[in-house]
Motif scaffolding. Structure first.
Motif, PDB file in Angstrom:
ATOM      1  N   ALA A  92       0.841  -1.357   0.270  1.00  0.00           N
ATOM      2  CA  ALA A  92      -0.213   0.225   0.092  1.00  0.00           C
ATOM      3  C   ALA A  92       1.410   1.491  -0.078  1.00  0.00           C
ATOM      4  O   ALA A  92       0.710   1.860  -0.649  1.00  0.00           O
ATOM      5  CB  ALA A  92      -0.990   0.351   1.238  1.00  0.00           C
ATOM      6  N   VAL A  93       1.754   1.392   0.659  1.00  0.00           N
ATOM      7  CA  VAL A  93       3.226   2.351   0.611  1.00  0.00           C
ATOM      8  C   VAL A  93       3.377   2.495  -0.222  1.00  0.00           C
ATOM      9  O   VAL A  93       3.396   3.718  -1.020  1.00  0.00           O
ATOM     10  CB  VAL A  93       3.833   2.551   1.518  1.00  0.00           C
ATOM     11  N   ILE A  94       3.959   1.394  -0.333  1.00  0.00           N
ATOM     12  CA  ILE A  94       4.690   1.282  -2.487  1.00  0.00           C
ATOM     13  C   ILE A  94       3.281   1.717  -3.728  1.00  0.00           C
ATOM     14  O   ILE A  94       4.077   2.802  -4.287  1.00  0.00           O
ATOM     15  CB  ILE A  94       4.836   0.503  -3.040  1.00  0.00           C
ATOM     16  N   ARG A  95       2.137   1.565  -3.320  1.00  0.00           N
ATOM     17  CA  ARG A  95       1.688   2.056  -4.409  1.00  0.00           C
ATOM     18  C   ARG A  95       0.726   3.770  -3.810  1.00  0.00           C
ATOM     19  O   ARG A  95       0.786   4.300  -5.463  1.00  0.00           O
ATOM     20  CB  ARG A  95       0.234   1.364  -4.384  1.00  0.00           C
ATOM     21  N   VAL A  96       0.978   4.200  -3.472  1.00  0.00           N
ATOM     22  CA  VAL A  96       0.675   5.521  -2.776  1.00  0.00           C
ATOM     23  C   VAL A  96       1.561   6.393  -3.434  1.00  0.00           C
ATOM     24  O   VAL A  96       1.680   7.524  -3.948  1.00  0.00           O
ATOM     25  CB  VAL A  96      -0.033   5.866  -1.295  1.00  0.00           C
ATOM     26  N   PHE A  97       2.863   6.647  -2.768  1.00  0.00           N
ATOM     27  CA  PHE A  97       3.932   7.176  -2.657  1.00  0.00           C
ATOM     28  C   PHE A  97       5.314   6.689  -3.887  1.00  0.00           C
ATOM     29  O   PHE A  97       5.857   7.698  -4.044  1.00  0.00           O
ATOM     30  CB  PHE A  97       3.874   7.024  -2.082  1.00  0.00           C
ATOM     31  N   ALA A  98       4.983   5.229  -4.995  1.00  0.00           N
ATOM     32  CA  ALA A  98       5.547   5.668  -5.636  1.00  0.00           C
ATOM     33  C   ALA A  98       5.534   5.103  -6.720  1.00  0.00           C
ATOM     34  O   ALA A  98       6.179   4.764  -8.079  1.00  0.00           O
ATOM     35  CB  ALA A  98       6.998   3.946  -5.142  1.00  0.00           C
ATOM     36  N   VAL A  99       4.383   4.466  -7.149  1.00  0.00           N
ATOM     37  CA  VAL A  99       3.870   3.911  -8.424  1.00  0.00           C
ATOM     38  C   VAL A  99       1.507   4.680  -8.789  1.00  0.00           C
ATOM     39  O   VAL A  99       0.984   3.933  -8.233  1.00  0.00           O
ATOM     40  CB  VAL A  99       3.534   2.602  -8.403  1.00  0.00           C
ATOM     41  N   PRO A 100       2.590   6.490  -8.304  1.00  0.00           N
ATOM     42  CA  PRO A 100       0.466   6.735  -8.365  1.00  0.00           C
ATOM     43  C   PRO A 100      -0.347   6.325  -9.852  1.00  0.00           C
ATOM     44  O   PRO A 100      -1.302   6.941 -10.413  1.00  0.00           O
ATOM     45  CB  PRO A 100       1.175   8.435  -7.725  1.00  0.00           C
ATOM     46  N   GLY A 101       1.045   6.803 -11.068  1.00  0.00           N
ATOM     47  CA  GLY A 101       0.907   7.238 -12.330  1.00  0.00           C
ATOM     48  C   GLY A 101       0.331   5.845 -13.162  1.00  0.00           C
ATOM     49  O   GLY A 101       0.314   4.397 -12.712  1.00  0.00           O
ATOM     50  N   SER A 200      -4.807   7.789   3.493  1.00  0.00           N
ATOM     51  CA  SER A 200      -5.379   9.466   2.386  1.00  0.00           C
ATOM     52  C   SER A 200      -4.753  10.555   3.789  1.00  0.00           C
ATOM     53  O   SER A 200      -5.539  11.364   2.640  1.00  0.00           O
ATOM     54  CB  SER A 200      -6.364   8.310   1.826  1.00  0.00           C
ATOM     55  N   LEU A 201      -5.020  10.040   4.891  1.00  0.00           N
ATOM     56  CA  LEU A 201      -5.258  11.465   5.326  1.00  0.00           C
ATOM     57  C   LEU A 201      -3.728  11.715   5.533  1.00  0.00           C
ATOM     58  O   LEU A 201      -3.605  13.338   5.944  1.00  0.00           O
ATOM     59  CB  LEU A 201      -5.012  11.371   6.736  1.00  0.00           C
ATOM     60  N   ALA A 202      -2.402  11.761   4.780  1.00  0.00           N
ATOM     61  CA  ALA A 202      -0.767  12.151   4.488  1.00  0.00           C
ATOM     62  C   ALA A 202      -1.008  12.189   3.117  1.00  0.00           C
ATOM     63  O   ALA A 202       0.434  13.189   3.029  1.00  0.00           O
ATOM     64  CB  ALA A 202       0.287  10.868   5.645  1.00  0.00           C
ATOM     65  N   ALA A 203      -1.346  11.595   2.228  1.00  0.00           N
ATOM     66  CA  ALA A 203      -1.344  11.536   1.002  1.00  0.00           C
ATOM     67  C   ALA A 203      -2.059  12.763   0.056  1.00  0.00           C
ATOM     68  O   ALA A 203      -2.964  12.716   0.935  1.00  0.00           O
ATOM     69  CB  ALA A 203      -0.888   9.917   0.028  1.00  0.00           C
ATOM     70  N   THR A 204      -1.371  12.779  -1.071  1.00  0.00           N
ATOM     71  CA  THR A 204      -2.131  13.934  -1.976  1.00  0.00           C
ATOM     72  C   THR A 204      -3.280  13.192  -2.932  1.00  0.00           C
ATOM     73  O   THR A 204      -3.071  12.151  -3.071  1.00  0.00           O
ATOM     74  CB  THR A 204      -1.915  15.001  -2.431  1.00  0.00           C
ATOM     75  N   GLY A 205      -3.935  13.428  -3.269  1.00  0.00           N
ATOM     76  CA  GLY A 205      -5.005  12.796  -4.948  1.00  0.00           C
ATOM     77  C   GLY A 205      -5.985  11.840  -4.500  1.00  0.00           C
ATOM     78  O   GLY A 205      -6.279  11.507  -3.225  1.00  0.00           O
ATOM     79  N   GLU A 206      -6.056  10.982  -4.822  1.00  0.00           N
ATOM     80  CA  GLU A 206      -7.464   9.760  -4.912  1.00  0.00           C
ATOM     81  C   GLU A 206      -6.805   8.845  -3.790  1.00  0.00           C
ATOM     82  O   GLU A 206      -6.096   7.915  -4.860  1.00  0.00           O
ATOM     83  CB  GLU A 206      -7.577   9.904  -5.617  1.00  0.00           C
TER      84      GLU A 206
END
Length: 262
Positions: A92-101, A200-206
């Motif tokens: 989940a951490v990888i998906r949100v911060f490293a693979v958003p595209g 979702s509380l710390a990251a930007t976007g959907e």
């Protein structure tokens, strides 16, 4: 209006996919994710926790049946959960911060689905000799569960649908693997969905799941899984495995072409 335009198609998608996949013992989440991205328009990376939410809602029906039959639990279940739970948090951490595209995400989907589809085809047409298949050791099983948990956290499938075919291919009996993989998928999906909600509380976007769509798809999957289980004795297993292999390879190939072309 939003409930009709989102909830009804989600329910129908979860229902139809589960009816097809449940008889073969493969999680419908594997095939629901491309539908969410390409048809229902769920943004990235919110599609992954939405898919995990589907697993949470759709899974309990089969788990209750396994529990009543006395087949839920055991050492394999504990091994899988011990590996997939920390793995899904990392994924989940990888998906949100490293693979958003979306391009990288489509490529990851292709890398997961295309080999899985070809593997299902190969194992159906050319099954392994009984003496060649040896069950994996507890340590190897735990490591495999960790790796699959990371992939499940990125992809949103919980990991059990990948672990099941791999373990059966290594010689473990389906009667043992099926409830263990399903329990692992359910627990891992609960943890994964909660992790995405916190991120979702710390990251930007959907990043948070689409609750309406996830619950609607899950309700359809709950009903579809029940109907699929009722249909299983009437359908040839070989045809089901070939169908699932074709679906997985086809979706994986489509996403591979899209990731290269975009």
């Amino acid at each position: 209006m939003e409930a009709w335009s989102t909830g009804v198609p989600g329910f129908a998608a979860g229902l139809l996919i589960s009816v097809v996949t449940a008889p073969a013992g493969v999680s419908g989440a594997v095939f629901l994710l491309p539908v969410q991205v390409s048809v229902l328009g769920v943004p990235s990376p919110a599609v992954t926790p939405t898919n995990l939410l589907y697993n949470v809602v759709a899974g309990p029906g089969a788990l209750v049946r396994y529990w009543r039959a006395g087949r839920l639990g055991g050492p394999l279940t504990r091994l899988l959960i011990a590996g997939t739970v920390p793995g899904v948090v990392v994924g989940a951490v990888i998906r949100v911060f490293a693979v958003p595209g979306p391009r990288v995400f489509r490529l990851l989907v292709a890398v997961l689905l295309l080999p899985l589809g070809l593997w299902l085809w190969w194992r159906t047409v050319r099954p392994a000799p009984p003496r060649a298949a040896r069950p994996a050791s507890p340590r190897a099983t735990r490591v495999l569960a960790l790796v699959v948990g990371v992939a499940g956290g990125v992809y949103g499938i919980g990991g059990g649908s990948l672990l099941g075919p791999i373990l059966v291919g290594r010689g473990a009996p389906v009667a043992t693997v099926a409830p263990a993989a399903l329990a692992s998928t359910f627990v891992t999906s609960v943890v994964g969905a909660a992790t995405y909600a916190l991120l979702s509380l710390a990251a930007t976007g959907e990043v948070a799941p689409d609750w309406l769509l996830g619950l609607s798809c899950g309700a359809g999957g709950l009903l579809g899984g029940y109907l699929g289980a009722r249909l299983q004795p009437r359908l040839p297993e070989t045809a089901l495995r070939l169908l699932l292999g074709t679906l997985a390879a086809g979706v994986g190939g489509l996403y591979a072409v899209q990731s290269v072309g975009c």
